[in-house]
Design a protein around this motif. Structure first.
Motif, PDB file in Angstrom:
ATOM      1  N   ALA A  95      -5.991  -2.732  13.615  1.00 25.89           N
ATOM      2  CA  ALA A  95      -5.658  -1.153  13.832  1.00 25.89           C
ATOM      3  C   ALA A  95      -7.251  -1.297  14.062  1.00 25.89           C
ATOM      4  O   ALA A  95      -6.881   0.013  15.227  1.00 25.89           O
ATOM      5  CB  ALA A  95      -5.361  -0.518  12.729  1.00 25.89           C
ATOM      6  N   ALA A  96      -7.918  -1.425  13.428  1.00 30.17           N
ATOM      7  CA  ALA A  96      -9.111  -1.372  13.781  1.00 30.17           C
ATOM      8  C   ALA A  96      -9.832  -1.198  15.450  1.00 30.17           C
ATOM      9  O   ALA A  96     -10.677  -0.174  15.845  1.00 30.17           O
ATOM     10  CB  ALA A  96     -10.752  -1.774  12.745  1.00 30.17           C
ATOM     11  N   ASP A  97      -9.463  -2.717  15.510  1.00 28.39           N
ATOM     12  CA  ASP A  97     -10.614  -3.056  16.620  1.00 28.39           C
ATOM     13  C   ASP A  97      -9.442  -3.004  18.166  1.00 28.39           C
ATOM     14  O   ASP A  97     -10.221  -2.286  19.131  1.00 28.39           O
ATOM     15  CB  ASP A  97     -10.140  -5.052  17.053  1.00 28.39           C
ATOM     16  N   ASP A  98      -8.410  -2.141  17.907  1.00 29.61           N
ATOM     17  CA  ASP A  98      -7.368  -1.991  18.575  1.00 29.61           C
ATOM     18  C   ASP A  98      -7.493  -0.206  18.710  1.00 29.61           C
ATOM     19  O   ASP A  98      -6.357   0.446  19.668  1.00 29.61           O
ATOM     20  CB  ASP A  98      -6.013  -2.163  18.861  1.00 29.61           C
ATOM     21  N   GLY A  99      -8.133   0.316  17.777  1.00 25.55           N
ATOM     22  CA  GLY A  99      -7.494   2.009  17.663  1.00 25.55           C
ATOM     23  C   GLY A  99      -6.500   2.314  17.416  1.00 25.55           C
ATOM     24  O   GLY A  99      -5.546   3.731  18.385  1.00 25.55           O
ATOM     25  N   LEU A 100      -5.717   1.606  16.894  1.00 26.63           N
ATOM     26  CA  LEU A 100      -3.826   2.436  16.353  1.00 26.63           C
ATOM     27  C   LEU A 100      -3.939   3.024  15.203  1.00 26.63           C
ATOM     28  O   LEU A 100      -4.865   3.096  14.273  1.00 26.63           O
ATOM     29  CB  LEU A 100      -3.311   0.878  15.980  1.00 26.63           C
ATOM     30  N   SER A 101      -3.213   4.238  15.518  1.00 30.02           N
ATOM     31  CA  SER A 101      -2.633   5.040  13.965  1.00 30.02           C
ATOM     32  C   SER A 101      -1.541   4.380  13.770  1.00 30.02           C
ATOM     33  O   SER A 101      -1.262   3.405  13.787  1.00 30.02           O
ATOM     34  CB  SER A 101      -1.839   6.243  14.975  1.00 30.02           C
ATOM     35  N   ILE A 102      -1.228   4.802  12.856  1.00 29.67           N
ATOM     36  CA  ILE A 102      -0.459   4.578  11.145  1.00 29.67           C
ATOM     37  C   ILE A 102       1.265   4.221  12.106  1.00 29.67           C
ATOM     38  O   ILE A 102       1.619   2.943  12.414  1.00 29.67           O
ATOM     39  CB  ILE A 102      -0.276   5.719  10.547  1.00 29.67           C
ATOM     40  N   ARG A 103       0.746   5.326  12.978  1.00 35.66           N
ATOM     41  CA  ARG A 103       2.382   4.953  13.922  1.00 35.66           C
ATOM     42  C   ARG A 103       2.846   4.211  14.661  1.00 35.66           C
ATOM     43  O   ARG A 103       3.182   2.714  14.804  1.00 35.66           O
ATOM     44  CB  ARG A 103       2.396   5.991  14.355  1.00 35.66           C
ATOM     45  N   ALA A 137       1.026  -1.610   0.187  1.00 35.04           N
ATOM     46  CA  ALA A 137       0.516  -0.145  -0.060  1.00 35.04           C
ATOM     47  C   ALA A 137       0.911   0.864  -0.213  1.00 35.04           C
ATOM     48  O   ALA A 137       1.829   1.253   0.469  1.00 35.04           O
ATOM     49  CB  ALA A 137      -0.896  -0.307   1.473  1.00 35.04           C
ATOM     50  N   ASP A 138       0.586   2.213  -0.481  1.00 37.20           N
ATOM     51  CA  ASP A 138       1.059   3.464  -0.425  1.00 37.20           C
ATOM     52  C   ASP A 138       0.738   4.271   0.833  1.00 37.20           C
ATOM     53  O   ASP A 138      -0.495   4.962   0.977  1.00 37.20           O
ATOM     54  CB  ASP A 138       0.837   4.680  -1.942  1.00 37.20           C
ATOM     55  N   LEU A 139       1.284   4.486   1.657  1.00 40.97           N
ATOM     56  CA  LEU A 139       0.866   5.903   2.688  1.00 40.97           C
ATOM     57  C   LEU A 139       1.627   7.099   3.294  1.00 40.97           C
ATOM     58  O   LEU A 139       1.154   7.358   3.684  1.00 40.97           O
ATOM     59  CB  LEU A 139       1.104   4.701   4.527  1.00 40.97           C
ATOM     60  N   SER A 140       2.326   6.943   1.805  1.00 41.24           N
ATOM     61  CA  SER A 140       3.076   8.436   1.616  1.00 41.24           C
ATOM     62  C   SER A 140       1.494   9.419   1.751  1.00 41.24           C
ATOM     63  O   SER A 140       1.186   9.559   1.168  1.00 41.24           O
ATOM     64  CB  SER A 140       3.489   8.550   0.536  1.00 41.24           C
ATOM     65  N   GLY A 141       1.667  10.354   1.962  1.00 41.12           N
ATOM     66  CA  GLY A 141       0.680  12.195   2.226  1.00 41.12           C
ATOM     67  C   GLY A 141       0.205  11.329   4.058  1.00 41.12           C
ATOM     68  O   GLY A 141      -0.676  12.403   3.867  1.00 41.12           O
ATOM     69  N   CYS A 142       0.263  10.335   4.657  1.00 38.64           N
ATOM     70  CA  CYS A 142      -0.845   9.787   4.984  1.00 38.64           C
ATOM     71  C   CYS A 142      -0.205  10.582   6.613  1.00 38.64           C
ATOM     72  O   CYS A 142       0.691  10.885   6.757  1.00 38.64           O
ATOM     73  CB  CYS A 142      -1.334   8.577   5.053  1.00 38.64           C
ATOM     74  N   ASP A 143      -0.926  11.907   7.320  1.00 36.95           N
ATOM     75  CA  ASP A 143      -0.824  11.681   9.144  1.00 36.95           C
ATOM     76  C   ASP A 143      -0.554  10.270   9.496  1.00 36.95           C
ATOM     77  O   ASP A 143      -1.197   9.397  10.385  1.00 36.95           O
ATOM     78  CB  ASP A 143      -1.943  12.520   9.404  1.00 36.95           C
ATOM     79  N   LEU A 144       0.650  10.119  10.092  1.00 37.01           N
ATOM     80  CA  LEU A 144       1.424   8.973  10.718  1.00 37.01           C
ATOM     81  C   LEU A 144       0.411   8.729  12.258  1.00 37.01           C
ATOM     82  O   LEU A 144       0.047   7.396  12.948  1.00 37.01           O
ATOM     83  CB  LEU A 144       3.133   8.060  10.984  1.00 37.01           C
ATOM     84  N   ASP A 145       0.018  10.244  12.850  1.00 37.97           N
ATOM     85  CA  ASP A 145      -0.648  10.079  14.059  1.00 37.97           C
ATOM     86  C   ASP A 145      -1.951  10.157  13.412  1.00 37.97           C
ATOM     87  O   ASP A 145      -2.922  10.120  14.692  1.00 37.97           O
ATOM     88  CB  ASP A 145      -0.417  11.024  14.275  1.00 37.97           C
TER      89      ASP A 145
END
Length: 435
Positions: free
Chosen positions: A341-349, A310-318
């Protein structure tokens, strides 16, 4: 309980190569692998497992130059296993073989040879290639599409196993007095003609000590589960929830029944990523020491790869993980991480920090007793037959498991104290196919 050791050269954690106790040249250091093999054999583990790819996983050289788990510098695994067979006696020797960029005749010959060299300890992990950069090394602009790769894999396995059966076990007379080397009545050319392969046979290697070396498979997508059900003796799975792994095991075994197989003969082993200490605090310190070594650029690149490039460039890591388009690379792992990520509410970082360690596999942190408690719960609940242990760093992570957790499992009567058989099929309780 079945136990295997998953060996990335420096360890499963993305930053393991930076740990002072890890040899930085681990991927091309045979003495390092020999030490790992002997440690695992001392712990009477069922098998070693070596992952593989026929290309570096990525094209960003600055990022690749800061990582050691992207297949940038490591041995071809079947060659390495042949060498490890000479310095071990009992432990199983298994590695990944891609059906996308190999031919079944070569594969059957190499693995049968390893089975003879090792005295019946060979196994192979049948996969379809997910790393898109492999295609460029075989004259293609991109992979064949997902469904086509899996159709090829089914036929690939059929041809490989058919080649292993082209000789009867008793075909080799080798009678010097009569001058007969083999019995021509006990040979059966394959004469396979299919969508992807045309292979006459026979194989020019005698049938191995195991008849069929052990087949492993790790797909969790719809197509992957179907391939596992049709072909695999052992199925790997990445799960961190007990109910999910129970559903996976029941599903794969039900599918195996549709292929005329005994569902109970399909062993399911879950990946486990353990930090083990003599105290809980020591185990947590080991984990945090590796987490502190994660290079943000490497962590993000690894997450993008695990999400199907996937391309996550430009996304807010937090910020949260965005909705991602379908990928033609490995699908099941990306879906697993998106759910996590959805279940645990995780940011990209936060997600890349978690991925940099377990990559979706179950992480356990604690003392030998608490780690054994968690493994015991899943095993005694019947949701898995055992675990593929993914040490965070090597050699220490494997030694911690063998020297601390294995004795605790033995004390509970859940794991062997000595090997009882000679072959990998013996260790796993699998019957030997007769021809």
């Amino acid at each position: 309980m079945r136990l295997g050791a998953f060996l990335y050269p420096t360890g499963y954690h993305v930053a393991a190569w930076r740990h002072p106790g890890v040899p930085a040249d681990a991927g091309v250091n045979f003495a390092h692998y020999a030490e790992l093999a002997r440690t695992a054999e001392r712990g009477t583990l069922d098998f070693l497992f070596l992952p593989d790819s026929s290309a570096m996983r990525g094209a960003d050289l600055p990022e690749l130059s800061r990582a050691a788990i992207r297949y940038v510098a490591q041995f071809e695994p079947l060659t390495l296993l042949g060498a490890l067979a000479a310095v071990t006696e009992r432990i199983g020797l298994t590695a990944t073989v891609s059906s996308t960029y190999n031919e079944p005749y070569h594969t059957a010959r190499k693995i049968a040879s390893l089975d003879h060299i090792s005295g019946g300890r060979a196994g192979w992990n049948l996969v379809t290639s997910q790393n898109p950069y492999e295609a460029y090394n075989f004259g293609l602009p991109e992979h064949p599409e997902h469904a086509a790769r899996y159709r090829r894999a089914h036929e690939f396995a059929e041809v490989v196993k058919g080649l292993w059966d082209t000789w009867s076990d008793d075909a080799w007379v080798r009678d010097k007095d009569s001058g007969r080397f083999f019995d021509p009545e006990r040979i059966r050319p394959l004469d396979h003609r299919g969508e992807h392969f045309s292979v006459r046979g026979p194989l020019n290697v005698p049938r191995g000590p195991q008849g069929h070396p052990v087949t492993l498979q790790a797909g969790s997508s719809e197509a992957g589960r179907e391939l596992a059900a049709a072909t695999a003796d052992v199925v790997f799975t990445a799960q961190h929830d007990k109910d999910d792994v129970r559903a996976f095991t029941e599903d794969v075994r039900a599918r195996a029944g549709k292929y005329g197989r005994d569902p109970s003969s399909v062993l399911v082993m879950a990946g486990v990523f353990p930090f083990v200490g003599r105290t809980r605090a020591e185990a947590e310190e080991k984990r945090e020491r590796l987490q502190d070594l994660i290079d943000p650029e490497v962590g993000l690149a690894l997450l993008q790869s695990e999400l199907g490039h996937a391309d996550l460039s430009g996304c807010d890591l937090d910020g949260p993980l965005p909705e991602l388009p379908p990928s033609d690379s490995g699908r099941s792992r990306g879906d697993l991480l998106a759910r996590m990520a959805a279940d645990d509410g995780l940011s990209i970082r936060q997600l890349y920090k978690r991925v940099a360690g377990s990559r979706g596999h179950r992480q356990v942190v604690g003392t030998a007793e608490s780690v054994a408690d968690e493994l015991t719960d899943w095993y005694e609940s019947g949701v898995v037959d055992g675990f593929v242990v993914m040490p965070p760093s090597l050699p220490d992570g494997l030694a911690d498991f063998v020297d601390l957790v294995v004795p605790e499992l033995r004390r509970r009567g859940l794991f062997r104290t000595a090997y009882e058989g000679r072959t990998l099929r013996d260790h796993l309780g699998l019957h030997r196919p007769v021809r």
